[in-house]
Design a protein around this motif. Structure first.
Motif, PDB file in Angstrom:
ATOM      1  N   TYR A 166       4.946  -3.064  -5.810  1.00  0.00           N
ATOM      2  CA  TYR A 166       4.518  -2.063  -4.836  1.00  0.00           C
ATOM      3  C   TYR A 166       3.837  -2.741  -3.653  1.00  0.00           C
ATOM      4  O   TYR A 166       3.213  -3.795  -3.788  1.00  0.00           O
ATOM      5  CB  TYR A 166       3.541  -1.065  -5.476  1.00  0.00           C
ATOM      6  CG  TYR A 166       4.164  -0.216  -6.557  1.00  0.00           C
ATOM      7  CD1 TYR A 166       4.695   1.033  -6.266  1.00  0.00           C
ATOM      8  CD2 TYR A 166       4.233  -0.665  -7.871  1.00  0.00           C
ATOM      9  CE1 TYR A 166       5.275   1.816  -7.246  1.00  0.00           C
ATOM     10  CE2 TYR A 166       4.811   0.110  -8.867  1.00  0.00           C
ATOM     11  CZ  TYR A 166       5.329   1.348  -8.541  1.00  0.00           C
ATOM     12  OH  TYR A 166       5.910   2.111  -9.520  1.00  0.00           O
ATOM     13  N   ALA A 167       3.925  -2.095  -2.494  1.00  0.00           N
ATOM     14  CA  ALA A 167       3.390  -2.673  -1.265  1.00  0.00           C
ATOM     15  C   ALA A 167       1.868  -2.684  -1.232  1.00  0.00           C
ATOM     16  O   ALA A 167       1.270  -3.499  -0.532  1.00  0.00           O
ATOM     17  CB  ALA A 167       3.925  -1.907  -0.049  1.00  0.00           C
ATOM     18  N   ASP A 168       1.219  -1.778  -1.980  1.00  0.00           N
ATOM     19  CA  ASP A 168      -0.238  -1.651  -1.938  1.00  0.00           C
ATOM     20  C   ASP A 168      -0.779  -1.807  -3.355  1.00  0.00           C
ATOM     21  O   ASP A 168      -0.420  -1.032  -4.238  1.00  0.00           O
ATOM     22  CB  ASP A 168      -0.626  -0.290  -1.372  1.00  0.00           C
ATOM     23  CG  ASP A 168      -2.121  -0.156  -1.119  1.00  0.00           C
ATOM     24  OD1 ASP A 168      -2.900  -0.908  -1.743  1.00  0.00           O
ATOM     25  OD2 ASP A 168      -2.509   0.699  -0.315  1.00  0.00           O
ATOM     26  N   PRO A 169      -1.662  -2.773  -3.606  1.00  0.00           N
ATOM     27  CA  PRO A 169      -2.166  -2.967  -4.966  1.00  0.00           C
ATOM     28  C   PRO A 169      -3.135  -1.883  -5.416  1.00  0.00           C
ATOM     29  O   PRO A 169      -3.316  -1.673  -6.614  1.00  0.00           O
ATOM     30  CB  PRO A 169      -2.868  -4.329  -4.898  1.00  0.00           C
ATOM     31  CG  PRO A 169      -3.287  -4.453  -3.468  1.00  0.00           C
ATOM     32  CD  PRO A 169      -2.207  -3.783  -2.676  1.00  0.00           C
ATOM     33  N   TRP A 170      -3.777  -1.200  -4.471  1.00  0.00           N
ATOM     34  CA  TRP A 170      -4.828  -0.245  -4.838  1.00  0.00           C
ATOM     35  C   TRP A 170      -4.342   1.193  -4.815  1.00  0.00           C
ATOM     36  O   TRP A 170      -4.968   2.066  -5.411  1.00  0.00           O
ATOM     37  CB  TRP A 170      -6.011  -0.404  -3.874  1.00  0.00           C
ATOM     38  CG  TRP A 170      -6.431  -1.830  -3.713  1.00  0.00           C
ATOM     39  CD1 TRP A 170      -6.394  -2.569  -2.567  1.00  0.00           C
ATOM     40  CD2 TRP A 170      -6.918  -2.714  -4.723  1.00  0.00           C
ATOM     41  NE1 TRP A 170      -6.837  -3.842  -2.809  1.00  0.00           N
ATOM     42  CE2 TRP A 170      -7.166  -3.969  -4.121  1.00  0.00           C
ATOM     43  CE3 TRP A 170      -7.163  -2.564  -6.084  1.00  0.00           C
ATOM     44  CZ2 TRP A 170      -7.651  -5.050  -4.840  1.00  0.00           C
ATOM     45  CZ3 TRP A 170      -7.647  -3.656  -6.791  1.00  0.00           C
ATOM     46  CH2 TRP A 170      -7.890  -4.870  -6.174  1.00  0.00           C
ATOM     47  N   ASN A 171      -3.257   1.452  -4.131  1.00  0.00           N
ATOM     48  CA  ASN A 171      -2.741   2.821  -4.056  1.00  0.00           C
ATOM     49  C   ASN A 171      -1.223   2.787  -4.206  1.00  0.00           C
ATOM     50  O   ASN A 171      -0.482   2.996  -3.239  1.00  0.00           O
ATOM     51  CB  ASN A 171      -3.137   3.465  -2.723  1.00  0.00           C
ATOM     52  CG  ASN A 171      -2.731   4.920  -2.661  1.00  0.00           C
ATOM     53  OD1 ASN A 171      -2.589   5.595  -3.688  1.00  0.00           O
ATOM     54  ND2 ASN A 171      -2.538   5.422  -1.451  1.00  0.00           N
ATOM     55  N   PRO A 172      -0.732   2.492  -5.418  1.00  0.00           N
ATOM     56  CA  PRO A 172       0.722   2.378  -5.609  1.00  0.00           C
ATOM     57  C   PRO A 172       1.441   3.655  -5.195  1.00  0.00           C
ATOM     58  O   PRO A 172       0.930   4.753  -5.342  1.00  0.00           O
ATOM     59  CB  PRO A 172       0.849   2.125  -7.118  1.00  0.00           C
ATOM     60  CG  PRO A 172      -0.470   1.558  -7.518  1.00  0.00           C
ATOM     61  CD  PRO A 172      -1.475   2.231  -6.643  1.00  0.00           C
ATOM     62  N   GLY A 173       2.600   3.512  -4.696  1.00  0.00           N
ATOM     63  CA  GLY A 173       3.382   4.651  -4.229  1.00  0.00           C
ATOM     64  C   GLY A 173       4.576   4.182  -3.431  1.00  0.00           C
ATOM     65  O   GLY A 173       5.645   4.780  -3.491  1.00  0.00           O
ATOM     66  N   ASN A 174       4.392   3.091  -2.687  1.00  0.00           N
ATOM     67  CA  ASN A 174       5.473   2.531  -1.899  1.00  0.00           C
ATOM     68  C   ASN A 174       6.134   1.422  -2.707  1.00  0.00           C
ATOM     69  O   ASN A 174       5.728   0.270  -2.673  1.00  0.00           O
ATOM     70  CB  ASN A 174       4.931   1.987  -0.570  1.00  0.00           C
ATOM     71  CG  ASN A 174       6.041   1.445   0.326  1.00  0.00           C
ATOM     72  OD1 ASN A 174       7.226   1.551   0.011  1.00  0.00           O
ATOM     73  ND2 ASN A 174       5.651   0.851   1.435  1.00  0.00           N
ATOM     74  N   LEU A 175       7.169   1.793  -3.476  1.00  0.00           N
ATOM     75  CA  LEU A 175       7.868   0.830  -4.326  1.00  0.00           C
ATOM     76  C   LEU A 175       8.783  -0.039  -3.470  1.00  0.00           C
ATOM     77  O   LEU A 175       9.643   0.462  -2.751  1.00  0.00           O
ATOM     78  CB  LEU A 175       8.688   1.568  -5.393  1.00  0.00           C
ATOM     79  CG  LEU A 175       9.574   0.695  -6.283  1.00  0.00           C
ATOM     80  CD1 LEU A 175       8.717  -0.208  -7.162  1.00  0.00           C
ATOM     81  CD2 LEU A 175      10.478   1.581  -7.148  1.00  0.00           C
ATOM     82  N   LEU A 176       8.597  -1.344  -3.561  1.00  0.00           N
ATOM     83  CA  LEU A 176       9.445  -2.272  -2.814  1.00  0.00           C
ATOM     84  C   LEU A 176      10.711  -2.619  -3.590  1.00  0.00           C
ATOM     85  O   LEU A 176      11.800  -2.633  -3.027  1.00  0.00           O
ATOM     86  CB  LEU A 176       8.662  -3.554  -2.494  1.00  0.00           C
ATOM     87  CG  LEU A 176       7.421  -3.382  -1.616  1.00  0.00           C
ATOM     88  CD1 LEU A 176       6.722  -4.720  -1.428  1.00  0.00           C
ATOM     89  CD2 LEU A 176       7.793  -2.781  -0.264  1.00  0.00           C
ATOM     90  N   HIS A 177      10.550  -2.903  -4.893  1.00  0.00           N
ATOM     91  CA  HIS A 177      11.717  -3.305  -5.685  1.00  0.00           C
ATOM     92  C   HIS A 177      11.337  -3.310  -7.161  1.00  0.00           C
ATOM     93  O   HIS A 177      10.166  -3.429  -7.511  1.00  0.00           O
ATOM     94  CB  HIS A 177      12.206  -4.700  -5.279  1.00  0.00           C
ATOM     95  CG  HIS A 177      13.477  -5.107  -5.970  1.00  0.00           C
ATOM     96  ND1 HIS A 177      14.688  -4.500  -5.727  1.00  0.00           N
ATOM     97  CD2 HIS A 177      13.715  -6.065  -6.913  1.00  0.00           C
ATOM     98  CE1 HIS A 177      15.617  -5.060  -6.473  1.00  0.00           C
ATOM     99  NE2 HIS A 177      15.061  -6.011  -7.207  1.00  0.00           N
ATOM    100  N   GLU A 178      12.362  -3.165  -8.001  1.00  0.00           N
ATOM    101  CA  GLU A 178      12.173  -3.303  -9.439  1.00  0.00           C
ATOM    102  C   GLU A 178      13.094  -4.397  -9.963  1.00  0.00           C
ATOM    103  O   GLU A 178      14.309  -4.336  -9.785  1.00  0.00           O
ATOM    104  CB  GLU A 178      12.466  -1.990 -10.163  1.00  0.00           C
ATOM    105  CG  GLU A 178      12.354  -2.122 -11.682  1.00  0.00           C
ATOM    106  CD  GLU A 178      12.677  -0.824 -12.402  1.00  0.00           C
ATOM    107  OE1 GLU A 178      11.928   0.151 -12.210  1.00  0.00           O
ATOM    108  OE2 GLU A 178      13.681  -0.797 -13.142  1.00  0.00           O
TER     109      GLU A 178
END
Length: 440
Positions: A166-178
Motif C-alpha cells: 500500500y502507498a501509505d503505511p498508516w492509512n492503508p487504502g491505496n493498494l499499489l500491487h499484490e
C-alpha cells in the motif's frame, strides 16, 4: 606450533563460512524471490527476498555484512562485530521478512520509519501487518529505495502467500500491487487439541469461562483485505470462590499463539462489562482462523476490595493550571507508597467554556511493586463535591503511573477517591475462534 594453530583456526573459519552458506541455501534464505511489476505511473516495484527463521539478513548489505548478521550474538561480541539490526533477530520464534525495492527512488521517511504499508495473508482473508511496525530501509547501490518488513503472524499452512503493498503505511487504502508467493515455509505441525467449548480456566479462587470467541470482519471497507477489518471479540463469565462476580475485568490479552508458530498479543485494552459478561476486543493482527489458539488473558480486579486495601482520599481540590502546586498526598498500600500527584485540568486542553461539564484528570503514582506479579493502580470509586459519582474513569499511562479522567460539572470544586493497588491474574485458554462474516 604457532603456525599449526593459525592453520587450524583458518580451517575452522573456512568450515564455519562453508557451513553458513550451506545453511542459507538449505533454509531457502539465500536464494531471493524476485518478482517485478511496473505500475501505471511508471514506478517499478520489485519483491527481492522473502525469508523465514529466527535470524535474517538484509539482502542489500554487502555479503560480509549479511554473513555477520547470522553470527550468534555471543560469537559476534567476541569477534567485536557490530550488532545486527533488531529486525534481523527474532529470539526463538520464527518470523517472516519481506524486502521490496522502489524505483524511481522515494524520499526516505527516516531510519525505522516505513514508507509503504505491507500486509501478508492468504486466499481466506487472513491478513496481518508487520510486527511492531519494525522496518529497515535505505538506498541500494544503484539508487533504488529499499524497505524490509517483519511479520510475526502469517498463514503458515497456506500453499500461497499474498503480499499486498500500500502507498501509505498508516492509512492503508491505496493498494499499489499484490505479489503472490509460493509458501516455501509451510508448517506441518498438527493443530493443538482443545476441550469442548466453552473453555474454562482458573487461577486461585478466580475462575473464568470463555463463553464467546469470535473473529469479526467488517466488510464495509473499500478494501476487504485490510487487517484492520478483522477483530477478535472475547466474552467471559467470571466466578470467584464459586460465586458469580462482576468485580474482575478481562483487562488485556497478553499473548496469543497457535501450533504453527504464530505469536502476538491483543494490545488494545478495549475491555469492559456487557451485561453478565466481561469482554475484551482487539484487532492487533489476529491469527489465522481455522484452528485453536492459546491465549493468556490478564484479569484485573476493579471492585470488591476489603476496606484495609483501599485508600480513601477526601476533598482533593480541583486545580487550574495557574494554581500553585497542591499538597502531595501519599499512602501505603501493600507496602508500597502511593502518591496522588495532581487533580486538575488536562494537559491536552480544556472543554468549551460554555459547556456545563469539564474534564479533570487525577494522576497517581506507585513507588514500586510488592512482588513479581503485574500490579495496577485502580480507582474503585470517585465522587465530586456536586454529588456526581463515578464507578471508575477512563485512564491512560502505565500500570504504576496513571491518569484517570472524569467529566464533572464546572462548579465542582473537589473530589473524593477510593483507590486500590492490586495484582492481576493470568488465565490461559485454548479454544478455536468462530468466524463471523467473511473476507472472501
Amino acid at each position: 606450533m604457532a603456525r599449526a594453530r593459525v592453520v587450524f583456526v583458518s580451517m575452522v573459519l573456512f568450515a564455519a563460512l562453508a557451513g553458513a552458506f550451506v545453511w542459507l541455501a538449505r533454509t531457502g534464505n539465500f536464494g531471493p524471490i524476485v518478482q517485478e511489476v511496473t505500475l501505471t505511473n511508471g514506478v517499478t516495484l520489485r519483491l527481492v527476498s522473502v525469508q523465514c527463521g529466527t535470524r535474517h539478513r538484509n539482502p542489500f548489505d554487502t555479503p560480509w555484512q549479511q554473513l555477520a548478521s547470522l553470527v550468534p550474538d555471543a560469537v559476534a561480541r567476541r569477534l567485536k562485530l557490530p550488532p545486527a539490526h533488531p529486525m534481523l533477530r527474532s529470539g526463538t520464534n520464527k518470523v517472516l521478512t519481506a524486502w521490496i525495492t522502489v524505483s524511481p527512488s522515494v524520499p526516505s521517511p527516516g531510519p525505522g520509519q516505513p514508507a509503504f504499508g505491507l500486509l501478508m495473508g492468504d486466499d481466506e482473508g487472513n491478513f496481518a501487518g508487520d510486527a511492531g511496525f519494525m522496518t529497515l530501509n535505505g538506498k541500494t547501490g544503484d539508487g533504488r529505495f529499499y524497505e524490509g518488513h517483519r511479520f510475526a503472524i502469517f498463514p503458515r499452512r497456506s500453499p500461497t502467500l499474498r503480499l499486498r503493498v500500500y502507498a501509505d503505511p498508516w492509512n492503508p487504502g491505496n493498494l499499489l500491487h499484490e505479489f503472490r508467493i509460493p509458501n516455501r515455509f509451510r508448517s506441518k505441525t498438527p493443530p493443538w487439541t482443545h476441550p469442548p467449548a466453552p473453555a474454562t480456566a482458573a487461577n486461585g479462587d478466580l475462575q473464568a469461562t470463555l463463553e464467546s470467541f469470535l473473529i469479526v470482519t467488517n466488510t464495509a471497507s473499500g478494501d476487504r483485505y485490510l487487517a484492520r477489518d478483522r477483530s477478535v471479540h472475547l466474552e467471559f463469565s467470571v466466578r470467584q470462590g464459586g460465586a458469580p462476580t462482576t468485580n474482575w475485568v478481562a483487562y488485556h490479552v497478553q499473548r496469543v499463539a497457535d501450533a504453527t508458530g504464530n505469536e502476538g498479543d491483543g494490545n488494545s485494552w478495549n475491555h469492559g462489562w456487557d451485561g453478565e459478561r466481561t469482554y475484551n476486543r482487539f484487532s492487533q493482527w489476529p491469527l489465522p482462523a481455522g484452528e485453536p489458539w492459546q491465549m493468556q488473558v490478564e484479569f484485573c480486579q476493579t471492585a470488591g476490595f476489603p476496606e484495609s486495601e483501599i485508600w480513601h482520599v477526601e476533598k482533593v481540590p480541583i486545580q487550574d493550571d495557574a494554581a500553585p502546586a497542591p499538597e502531595v498526598r501519599t499512602h501505603m498500600l501493600h507496602g508500597e507508597r502511593i502518591t496522588l500527584v495532581r487533580l486538575g485540568t488536562p494537559r491536552w486542553g480544556r472543554d468549551r467554556s460554555d459547556s456545563p461539564k469539564r474534564d479533570v484528570v487525577l494522576q497517581l503514582k506507585a513507588g514500586g511493586k510488592p512482588d513479581l506479579r503485574r500490579w495496577h493502580l485502580t480507582v474503585v470509586r470517585a465522587v465530586a463535591s456536586t454529588g456526581e459519582a463515578f464507578a471508575s474513569g477512563t485512564w491512560s499511562g502505565s500500570d504504576d503511573d496513571r491518569e484517570f479522567t472524569y467529566n464533572v460539572s464546572t462548579n465542582a470544586g473537589s473530589m473524593d477517591f477510593w483507590i486500590a493497588y492490586a495484582p492481576s491474574r493470568i488465565l490461559e485458554f485454548t479454544a478455536e475462534p468462530t468466524p463471523s462474516g467473511s473476507n472472501r
